[in-house]
Design an enzyme around this catalytic site. Sequence first.
Site, PDB file in Angstrom:
ATOM      1  N   ASP A   1       6.939 -11.760   7.365  1.00  0.00           N
ATOM      2  CA  ASP A   1       7.439 -10.608   6.233  1.00  0.00           C
ATOM      3  C   ASP A   1       8.179 -10.784   6.107  1.00  0.00           C
ATOM      4  O   ASP A   1       9.699 -10.272   6.903  1.00  0.00           O
ATOM      5  CB  ASP A   1       6.967  -9.389   6.513  1.00  0.00           C
ATOM      6  CG  ASP A   1       6.524  -8.707   5.498  1.00  0.00           C
ATOM      7  OD1 ASP A   1       6.775  -9.077   4.532  1.00  0.00           O
ATOM      8  OD2 ASP A   1       5.871  -7.839   5.930  1.00  0.00           O
TER       9      ASP A   1
ATOM     10  N   LEU B   1      -1.136 -19.386  -6.503  1.00  0.00           N
ATOM     11  CA  LEU B   1      -1.442 -18.372  -6.448  1.00  0.00           C
ATOM     12  C   LEU B   1      -0.959 -17.244  -7.790  1.00  0.00           C
ATOM     13  O   LEU B   1      -1.714 -16.703  -7.789  1.00  0.00           O
ATOM     14  CB  LEU B   1      -2.611 -18.019  -5.477  1.00  0.00           C
ATOM     15  CG  LEU B   1      -2.710 -17.096  -4.291  1.00  0.00           C
ATOM     16  CD1 LEU B   1      -4.675 -17.171  -4.520  1.00  0.00           C
ATOM     17  CD2 LEU B   1      -2.840 -16.657  -2.374  1.00  0.00           C
TER      18      LEU B   1
ATOM     19  N   LYS C   1      14.409 -11.573 -10.538  1.00  0.00           N
ATOM     20  CA  LYS C   1      14.794 -13.409 -10.542  1.00  0.00           C
ATOM     21  C   LYS C   1      16.234 -13.467 -10.956  1.00  0.00           C
ATOM     22  O   LYS C   1      16.643 -14.485 -10.840  1.00  0.00           O
ATOM     23  CB  LYS C   1      13.730 -14.781 -11.576  1.00  0.00           C
ATOM     24  CG  LYS C   1      12.245 -14.606 -10.734  1.00  0.00           C
ATOM     25  CD  LYS C   1      12.643 -15.788  -9.626  1.00  0.00           C
ATOM     26  CE  LYS C   1      10.887 -16.082  -9.197  1.00  0.00           C
ATOM     27  NZ  LYS C   1      10.962 -16.329  -7.627  1.00  0.00           N
TER      28      LYS C   1
ATOM     29  N   TYR D   1       6.205 -11.505 -18.396  1.00  0.00           N
ATOM     30  CA  TYR D   1       6.811 -12.059 -16.497  1.00  0.00           C
ATOM     31  C   TYR D   1       7.688 -11.033 -16.025  1.00  0.00           C
ATOM     32  O   TYR D   1       7.437 -10.812 -15.393  1.00  0.00           O
ATOM     33  CB  TYR D   1       7.971 -13.204 -16.811  1.00  0.00           C
ATOM     34  CG  TYR D   1       8.638 -13.692 -15.456  1.00  0.00           C
ATOM     35  CD1 TYR D   1       7.529 -14.584 -14.824  1.00  0.00           C
ATOM     36  CD2 TYR D   1       9.318 -14.252 -15.987  1.00  0.00           C
ATOM     37  CE1 TYR D   1       7.798 -15.006 -13.860  1.00  0.00           C
ATOM     38  CE2 TYR D   1       9.679 -14.458 -14.035  1.00  0.00           C
ATOM     39  CZ  TYR D   1       8.609 -14.636 -13.027  1.00  0.00           C
ATOM     40  OH  TYR D   1       9.110 -15.873 -11.793  1.00  0.00           O
TER      41      TYR D   1
HETATM   42  O1  0WD Z   1       4.450 -21.414 -12.031  1.00  0.00           O
HETATM   43  C1  0WD Z   1       5.008 -21.163 -11.016  1.00  0.00           C
HETATM   44  N1  0WD Z   1       4.229 -21.118  -9.918  1.00  0.00           N
HETATM   45  C2  0WD Z   1       6.624 -20.863 -10.433  1.00  0.00           C
HETATM   46  C3  0WD Z   1       6.502 -20.712  -9.640  1.00  0.00           C
HETATM   47  C4  0WD Z   1       7.786 -20.948 -11.504  1.00  0.00           C
HETATM   48  C5  0WD Z   1       8.784 -20.939 -11.331  1.00  0.00           C
HETATM   49  C6  0WD Z   1       9.423 -20.488 -10.437  1.00  0.00           C
HETATM   50  N2  0WD Z   1       8.282 -20.202  -8.995  1.00  0.00           N
HETATM   51  C7  0WD Z   1       8.533 -19.848  -7.832  1.00  0.00           C
HETATM   52  C8  0WD Z   1       8.044 -18.038  -7.680  1.00  0.00           C
HETATM   53  O2  0WD Z   1       8.189 -17.193  -7.429  1.00  0.00           O
HETATM   54  C9  0WD Z   1       8.187 -18.333  -5.885  1.00  0.00           C
HETATM   55  O3  0WD Z   1       9.505 -18.236  -5.950  1.00  0.00           O
HETATM   56  O4  0WD Z   1       8.492 -20.254  -6.970  1.00  0.00           O
HETATM   57  C10 0WD Z   1       7.797 -19.378  -5.842  1.00  0.00           C
HETATM   58  C11 0WD Z   1       6.905 -20.229  -4.720  1.00  0.00           C
HETATM   59  O5  0WD Z   1       5.654 -19.921  -5.806  1.00  0.00           O
HETATM   60  P1  0WD Z   1       4.110 -20.339  -5.694  1.00  0.00           P
HETATM   61  O6  0WD Z   1       4.063 -21.544  -5.264  1.00  0.00           O
HETATM   62  O7  0WD Z   1       3.420 -19.972  -7.017  1.00  0.00           O
HETATM   63  O8  0WD Z   1       3.523 -18.968  -5.056  1.00  0.00           O
HETATM   64  P2  0WD Z   1       2.284 -19.175  -4.174  1.00  0.00           P
HETATM   65  O9  0WD Z   1       1.682 -20.574  -3.085  1.00  0.00           O
HETATM   66  O10 0WD Z   1       1.521 -18.290  -3.987  1.00  0.00           O
HETATM   67  O11 0WD Z   1       3.491 -18.576  -3.272  1.00  0.00           O
HETATM   68  C12 0WD Z   1       3.808 -17.352  -2.626  1.00  0.00           C
HETATM   69  C13 0WD Z   1       3.345 -17.004  -1.171  1.00  0.00           C
HETATM   70  C14 0WD Z   1       3.295 -16.644  -0.589  1.00  0.00           C
HETATM   71  O12 0WD Z   1       1.813 -16.044   0.034  1.00  0.00           O
HETATM   72  P3  0WD Z   1       0.860 -15.461   1.016  1.00  0.00           P
HETATM   73  O13 0WD Z   1      -0.692 -15.417   0.444  1.00  0.00           O
HETATM   74  O14 0WD Z   1       1.460 -15.528   2.684  1.00  0.00           O
HETATM   75  O15 0WD Z   1       1.083 -13.897   0.542  1.00  0.00           O
HETATM   76  O16 0WD Z   1       4.961 -16.577  -0.823  1.00  0.00           O
HETATM   77  C15 0WD Z   1       5.204 -15.808  -0.346  1.00  0.00           C
HETATM   78  C16 0WD Z   1       3.690 -15.668   0.559  1.00  0.00           C
HETATM   79  O17 0WD Z   1       3.595 -17.029   1.525  1.00  0.00           O
HETATM   80  N3  0WD Z   1       5.398 -14.230   0.395  1.00  0.00           N
HETATM   81  C17 0WD Z   1       5.641 -13.859   1.090  1.00  0.00           C
HETATM   82  N4  0WD Z   1       6.143 -14.168   1.914  1.00  0.00           N
HETATM   83  C18 0WD Z   1       7.175 -13.727   3.507  1.00  0.00           C
HETATM   84  N5  0WD Z   1       7.563 -12.195   2.961  1.00  0.00           N
HETATM   85  C19 0WD Z   1       5.841 -12.754   0.879  1.00  0.00           C
HETATM   86  C20 0WD Z   1       6.045 -11.572   1.867  1.00  0.00           C
HETATM   87  N6  0WD Z   1       6.935 -10.336   2.087  1.00  0.00           N
HETATM   88  N7  0WD Z   1       5.734 -12.072  -0.248  1.00  0.00           N
HETATM   89  C21 0WD Z   1       5.040 -13.264  -0.539  1.00  0.00           C
END
Ligand code: 0WD
Length: 256
Positions: free
Chosen positions: A66, A196, A164, A157
């Site tokens: 975390d 997600l 960011k 955003y």
């Molecule tokens: O359009 C998009 N999806 C974009 C995402 C466009 C450009 C950048 N990004 C970035 C996001 O801002 C992020 O930095 O890419 C990164 C990954 O994003 P994602 O793949 O869209 O997100 P997702 O699949 O929802 O995963 C985010 C994960 C969380 O999932 P869970 O359900 O386990 O919370 O971020 C992690 C976590 O795995 N997360 C954390 N991990 C550890 N400690 C924490 C935390 N406190 N908070 C979130």
Amino acid sequence: LLQLKDKYVVIMGVANSRSIAWGVARSLHEAGAKLIFTYRKERSLKKLNKLLEEQGVQAELVLPCDVNEDESIEQTFKQIGEEVGSIYGVVHSIAFAHAEDLKGDFIDTSRSGFAYAQDTSAYSLVAVTKAARPLMTEGGAILAMSYLGAERVVGGYNVMGVAKASLEASVKYLASEVGQSGIRVNAISAGAIRTLSAKGVGSFNTILHEIEEKSPLRKNVTQEEVGDMSMAMLSHLSRGVTGEIVYVDSGYNILG
Ligand code: 0WD
């Protein structure tokens, strides 16, 4: 060419099959890297285990972490050190802001919501880099995920854009300090991908549509495209690049 074969890379932030981190994991797997995953929620662990099995990707280690807790970060990297010794790379694919802070106007962001988004989405890279550095004995690369909202106002955003911006500045400051140890720190600024986390951004569908209509490549980017560029940014190919924000967004950012 890539020189990633048998190198240990820690991937943080796979929540499910749509996660950008999963795209990175698949590309790195194809390059022969040894993958270590960290997860936050038990739900993500279940999904991750299922994915690994279904897609035939082997994980060397899967550990909880975390990033809001210093102790959790320290413990995770301590355990990684004990189990595998030296690591080569870290992928930070983590961000979070409270849903109420992504609705309405930026001016109404609460003090605690602002701090929480910064803590989870930007400070976490600083803390992770600090914990990973002692394990990166032969140098290596750290990669974070950013978005255009860091430098421009992207409607909806809001607090995450400011987080960011802080993440991108942190990439540069960190790069300047760990470069002497042969460690590179970069970020990919990815185009919008339906995940997600993206569900929390109210304007998301409009953003997707706009990229499809106006970006030079006239399409949205895929998880695979971000995965492959991430692989390049972690590999020997990018050995001369650090402190950089690399766009994988169909060229959208060049438009005025
Ligand atoms: O359009 C998009 N999806 C974009 C995402 C466009 C450009 C950048 N990004 C970035 C996001 O801002 C992020 O930095 O890419 C990164 C990954 O994003 P994602 O793949 O869209 O997100 P997702 O699949 O929802 O995963 C985010 C994960 C969380 O999932 P869970 O359900 O386990 O919370 O971020 C992690 C976590 O795995 N997360 C954390 N991990 C550890 N400690 C924490 C935390 N406190 N908070 C979130």
